[in-house]
Design an enzyme around this catalytic site. Structure first.
Site, PDB file in Angstrom:
ATOM      1  N   GLN A  30     -33.138  59.233  22.569  1.00 44.78           N
ATOM      2  CA  GLN A  30     -34.549  58.905  22.659  1.00 44.78           C
ATOM      3  C   GLN A  30     -35.413  60.058  23.149  1.00 44.78           C
ATOM      4  O   GLN A  30     -36.626  60.030  22.964  1.00 44.78           O
ATOM      5  CB  GLN A  30     -34.732  57.684  23.582  1.00 44.78           C
ATOM      6  CG  GLN A  30     -34.072  56.444  23.007  1.00 44.78           C
ATOM      7  CD  GLN A  30     -34.288  55.222  23.884  1.00 44.78           C
ATOM      8  OE1 GLN A  30     -33.476  54.927  24.751  1.00 44.78           O
ATOM      9  NE2 GLN A  30     -35.378  54.511  23.670  1.00 44.78           N
ATOM     10  N   ASN A 179     -23.936  51.879  28.365  1.00 41.15           N
ATOM     11  CA  ASN A 179     -25.225  51.235  28.568  1.00 41.15           C
ATOM     12  C   ASN A 179     -25.306  50.001  27.679  1.00 41.15           C
ATOM     13  O   ASN A 179     -25.186  50.106  26.450  1.00 41.15           O
ATOM     14  CB  ASN A 179     -26.365  52.172  28.169  1.00 41.15           C
ATOM     15  CG  ASN A 179     -27.710  51.470  28.266  1.00 41.15           C
ATOM     16  OD1 ASN A 179     -28.200  51.213  29.356  1.00 41.15           O
ATOM     17  ND2 ASN A 179     -28.290  51.088  27.120  1.00 41.15           N
ATOM     18  N   GLU A 180     -25.490  48.851  28.275  1.00 38.53           N
ATOM     19  CA  GLU A 180     -25.759  47.616  27.542  1.00 38.53           C
ATOM     20  C   GLU A 180     -24.829  47.405  26.342  1.00 38.53           C
ATOM     21  O   GLU A 180     -25.278  47.408  25.200  1.00 38.53           O
ATOM     22  CB  GLU A 180     -27.202  47.602  27.045  1.00 38.53           C
ATOM     23  CG  GLU A 180     -28.232  47.659  28.143  1.00 38.53           C
ATOM     24  CD  GLU A 180     -29.654  47.456  27.614  1.00 38.53           C
ATOM     25  OE1 GLU A 180     -29.863  47.497  26.393  1.00 38.53           O
ATOM     26  OE2 GLU A 180     -30.555  47.247  28.434  1.00 38.53           O
ATOM     27  N   ASN A 321     -29.722  46.162  33.810  1.00 39.14           N
ATOM     28  CA  ASN A 321     -30.957  46.426  33.063  1.00 39.14           C
ATOM     29  C   ASN A 321     -31.629  45.094  32.785  1.00 39.14           C
ATOM     30  O   ASN A 321     -30.982  44.175  32.255  1.00 39.14           O
ATOM     31  CB  ASN A 321     -30.667  47.058  31.700  1.00 39.14           C
ATOM     32  CG  ASN A 321     -30.195  48.494  31.806  1.00 39.14           C
ATOM     33  OD1 ASN A 321     -30.080  49.046  32.887  1.00 39.14           O
ATOM     34  ND2 ASN A 321     -29.909  49.092  30.666  1.00 39.14           N
ATOM     35  N   TYR A 323     -35.660  43.162  31.819  1.00 33.89           N
ATOM     36  CA  TYR A 323     -37.074  43.373  31.513  1.00 33.89           C
ATOM     37  C   TYR A 323     -37.933  42.122  31.628  1.00 33.89           C
ATOM     38  O   TYR A 323     -39.094  42.200  31.976  1.00 33.89           O
ATOM     39  CB  TYR A 323     -37.212  43.941  30.081  1.00 33.89           C
ATOM     40  CG  TYR A 323     -36.727  45.372  29.966  1.00 33.89           C
ATOM     41  CD1 TYR A 323     -35.375  45.673  29.817  1.00 33.89           C
ATOM     42  CD2 TYR A 323     -37.623  46.428  30.040  1.00 33.89           C
ATOM     43  CE1 TYR A 323     -34.932  46.988  29.731  1.00 33.89           C
ATOM     44  CE2 TYR A 323     -37.198  47.750  29.952  1.00 33.89           C
ATOM     45  CZ  TYR A 323     -35.851  48.017  29.798  1.00 33.89           C
ATOM     46  OH  TYR A 323     -35.423  49.321  29.730  1.00 33.89           O
ATOM     47  N   TRP A 440     -37.761  52.298  33.441  1.00 34.10           N
ATOM     48  CA  TRP A 440     -37.733  52.721  32.039  1.00 34.10           C
ATOM     49  C   TRP A 440     -39.176  52.862  31.597  1.00 34.10           C
ATOM     50  O   TRP A 440     -39.851  51.861  31.506  1.00 34.10           O
ATOM     51  CB  TRP A 440     -37.000  51.687  31.165  1.00 34.10           C
ATOM     52  CG  TRP A 440     -36.851  52.223  29.776  1.00 34.10           C
ATOM     53  CD1 TRP A 440     -37.697  52.064  28.724  1.00 34.10           C
ATOM     54  CD2 TRP A 440     -35.777  53.053  29.309  1.00 34.10           C
ATOM     55  NE1 TRP A 440     -37.239  52.751  27.642  1.00 34.10           N
ATOM     56  CE2 TRP A 440     -36.065  53.369  27.974  1.00 34.10           C
ATOM     57  CE3 TRP A 440     -34.622  53.588  29.894  1.00 34.10           C
ATOM     58  CZ2 TRP A 440     -35.231  54.178  27.195  1.00 34.10           C
ATOM     59  CZ3 TRP A 440     -33.804  54.390  29.115  1.00 34.10           C
ATOM     60  CH2 TRP A 440     -34.107  54.665  27.786  1.00 34.10           C
ATOM     61  N   GLU A 447     -38.316  55.037  20.470  1.00 30.66           N
ATOM     62  CA  GLU A 447     -37.823  53.731  20.892  1.00 30.66           C
ATOM     63  C   GLU A 447     -36.969  53.080  19.782  1.00 30.66           C
ATOM     64  O   GLU A 447     -37.315  52.053  19.230  1.00 30.66           O
ATOM     65  CB  GLU A 447     -39.021  52.867  21.305  1.00 30.66           C
ATOM     66  CG  GLU A 447     -38.738  51.483  21.828  1.00 30.66           C
ATOM     67  CD  GLU A 447     -37.724  51.388  22.963  1.00 30.66           C
ATOM     68  OE1 GLU A 447     -37.687  52.275  23.823  1.00 30.66           O
ATOM     69  OE2 GLU A 447     -36.962  50.411  22.956  1.00 30.66           O
ATOM     70  N   TRP A 448     -35.869  53.736  19.441  1.00 32.39           N
ATOM     71  CA  TRP A 448     -34.900  53.212  18.462  1.00 32.39           C
ATOM     72  C   TRP A 448     -35.602  52.776  17.177  1.00 32.39           C
ATOM     73  O   TRP A 448     -36.438  53.513  16.659  1.00 32.39           O
ATOM     74  CB  TRP A 448     -34.070  52.077  19.101  1.00 32.39           C
ATOM     75  CG  TRP A 448     -33.444  52.459  20.414  1.00 32.39           C
ATOM     76  CD1 TRP A 448     -33.767  51.980  21.648  1.00 32.39           C
ATOM     77  CD2 TRP A 448     -32.398  53.437  20.655  1.00 32.39           C
ATOM     78  NE1 TRP A 448     -32.993  52.562  22.624  1.00 32.39           N
ATOM     79  CE2 TRP A 448     -32.144  53.451  22.051  1.00 32.39           C
ATOM     80  CE3 TRP A 448     -31.652  54.277  19.830  1.00 32.39           C
ATOM     81  CZ2 TRP A 448     -31.166  54.282  22.623  1.00 32.39           C
ATOM     82  CZ3 TRP A 448     -30.687  55.104  20.408  1.00 32.39           C
ATOM     83  CH2 TRP A 448     -30.457  55.094  21.766  1.00 32.39           C
TER      84      TRP A 448
HETATM   85  C1  GAL Z   1     -32.972  48.930  26.641  1.00 32.71           C
HETATM   86  C2  GAL Z   1     -32.328  50.232  26.224  1.00 32.71           C
HETATM   87  C3  GAL Z   1     -33.242  51.409  26.303  1.00 32.71           C
HETATM   88  C4  GAL Z   1     -34.654  51.099  25.862  1.00 32.71           C
HETATM   89  C5  GAL Z   1     -35.166  49.822  26.528  1.00 32.71           C
HETATM   90  C6  GAL Z   1     -36.557  49.401  26.121  1.00 32.71           C
HETATM   91  O1  GAL Z   1     -32.330  47.863  26.035  1.00 32.71           O
HETATM   92  O2  GAL Z   1     -31.198  50.499  27.006  1.00 32.71           O
HETATM   93  O3  GAL Z   1     -32.679  52.464  25.575  1.00 32.71           O
HETATM   94  O4  GAL Z   1     -34.751  51.085  24.514  1.00 32.71           O
HETATM   95  O5  GAL Z   1     -34.288  48.783  26.259  1.00 32.71           O
HETATM   96  O6  GAL Z   1     -36.580  48.743  24.901  1.00 32.71           O
END
Ligand code: GAL
Length: 490
Positions: A30, A179-180, A321, A323, A440, A447-448
């Site tokens: 990223q 990661n995840e 992680n 959100y 983050w 963003e992928w």
């Molecule tokens: C997570 C991921 C990050 C980033 C973030 C926000 O799932 O580990 O790389 O993309 O979400 O979407």
């Protein structure tokens, strides 16, 4: 921090441990750019992004935010944000371009990460290093189907991990294997919207089986993680004295109708499918949760006794992680073959019409600090290991240019104030053991599959400019002040 916030938080002064780490998290794909420079090999994300139609804005991470070339500048900026830790990931294909256990190591890749690690340490910033943030070498995907073949893949991952411990472990004391793992499998093998783009949806993906592959790949991640940890603990930890673990994703689930026992059960089941899928084997039982076995039967792999023993206890901490929070309602129909959530529906409002929170610029993400505190409690109660928060943050609508109002990012500031307050309260009032917070993220980035459209940074990046110019947003200062208040002085 504005005076009202300072007043509201004044009882949280010094509630966090004096050795609490705070900073930012990033991932190689990223931010680095330099996708084919200095011997780097192709990862599945390079291939995915170069396939037309896969990324929302048609962009690639070829340049990302050029952090490969900006070590000094970025570390200086981070330092000005007052951080004490930086979580970043290593690009496997920069270190072993073809990925395999007998494939050559790329010294240029090692040199780059040595430079970054040394620069961080010289600035008093502790590196937290992730070995795998979704970018498996394309060569391994081509050779044997990547993580679909656990036996072929595991030695390759373990050897790559060993190279990293060997070359960086004298200075890196905080390791994260994966990661995840759950998002990697669900987005890449169930929905098929991330690399390696496999699913049962033939309109989207040529190959894949959403009803089996996510569970097979998840199993490979857990087992290979455990073997990498075994290697670290046996060969490196005695001398290097670092810690190692895994970072799991997980949002909180609340019942849609708190008075309906079926919704209460559904919310719990959703947490088990999302979080306990990985966390129970590692932190609790050495096996998958019973609710998953009941729904999935043989589609969920089985741990051999040896694997189970290795996986249980294979993380020195709970890497978290998170959100957001969803309202969860039970479904009345039997589970669909491609269901991965425990036969539930996830909703934005509950039965009383209460919203789960204000909307960000990312469709699944809403600000929900109350759920975050509940989740910290849920994890602590179920697993009882110290929690390292390794990612948490938000996008905000309308961030298209570095204007004064965009840089004064009130929406993001409110998000961080709420979530960081939740951490303080979880520690002070609920007794949860929390040791770090990595927001983050440091700068806007690639963003992928959303490309450059979702801006999560506390630093605005002008993607149009050749040098990807950085502009600090106000949230960076607010986060610094929040931790200045809440961490106990040494
Ligand atoms: C997570 C991921 C990050 C980033 C973030 C926000 O799932 O580990 O790389 O993309 O979400 O979407």
């Amino acid at each position: 921090m504005n005076p009202q916030t300072a007043e509201k938080l004044k009882d949280l002064k010094g509630v966090l441990r004096s050795d609490f780490y705070h900073g930012y998290a990033t991932a190689a794909t990223q931010v680095e750019g330099a996708w084919n420079v200095d011997g780097k090999g192709e990862s599945i994300w390079d291939k995915f992004a170069h396939t037309p139609g896969k990324v929302k804005d048609g962009s690639t991470p070829d340049d990302a935010v050029l952090s490969y070339y900006k070590t000094k500048e970025d570390v200086a900026l981070m330092r000005s944000y007052g951080v004490t830790g930086y979580r970043f990931s290593l690009s496997w294909t920069r270190i072993v371009p073809l990925g395999g256990k007998d494939d050559p190591v790329n010294e240029k890749g090692i040199e780059y990460y040595n430079g970054l690690i040394d620069e961080l340490l010289a600035n008093g910033i502790t590196p937290f290093v992730t070995l795998f943030h979704w970018d498996i070498p394309q060569a391994l995907e081509d050779r044997y189907g990547g993580m679909l073949d656990k036996d072929a893949y595991t030695p390759d991952f373990v050897r790559y991990a060993g190279v990293c411990f060997e070359r960086f472990g004298d200075r890196v004391k905080h390791w994260i294997t994966y990661n995840e793992p759950g998002v990697y499998t669900l987005a890449g093998y169930a929905a098929g919207v991330h690399a390696p783009a496999r699913s049962s949806n033939r309109k989207l993906n040529e190959e894949g089986d959403s009803s089996t592959e996510p569970f097979i790949v998840g199993h490979t991640e857990l087992v290979s993680h455990a073997y990498a940890v075994k290697l670290y603990r046996e060969k490196y930890q005695p001398e290097q004295k670092g810690t190692i673990g895994i970072t799991l994703h997980g949002n909180f689930s609340l019942p849609w109708d708190a008075n309906d026992s079926l919704d209460v059960e559904a919310a719990q089941r959703a947490l088990e499918f999302e979080i306990a899928w990985y966390a129970d084997p590692v932190h609790k039982t050495g096996d998958y949760p019973a609710s998953m076995r009941a729904q999935l039967g043989d589609r969920l792999p089985t741990f051999t006794p040896e694997e189970s023993k290795l996986v249980l206890g294979s993380s020195d901490f709970y890497g978290m992680n998170s959100y957001t929070t969803f309202f969860v309602r039970h479904l009345k129909t039997p589970p669909h073959i491609d269901d991965h959530s425990g036969n539930v529906e996830k909703l934005d409002t509950n039965s009383e019409g209460v919203s789960r929170g204000p909307a960000s610029d990312t469709y699944w993400l809403r600000t929900a600090p109350g759920g975050f505190r509940l989740l910290l409690n849920w994890i602590w109660k179920r697993y009882g290991v110290p929690i390292y928060i390794t990612e948490n943050g938000t996008t905000a609508k309308g961030e298209t240019e570095p204007s004064e109002s965009v840089l004064d990012d009130k929406f993001r500031i409110e998000f961080f104030e709420g979530y960081i307050e939740s951490i303080g309260r979880a520690v002070k009032e609920d007794g949860v053991d929390i040791r770090s917070y990595f927001a983050w993220t440091f700068t806007d980035n690639w963003e992928w599959a959303a490309g450059y459209s979702d801006r999560f940074g506390v630093t605005f990046v002008d993607f149009e400019s050749k040098e990807k110019k950085r502009y600090p947003k106000k949230s960076a200062t607010v986060i610094k002040e929040l931790f200045q208040l809440m961490i106990k002085p040494k």
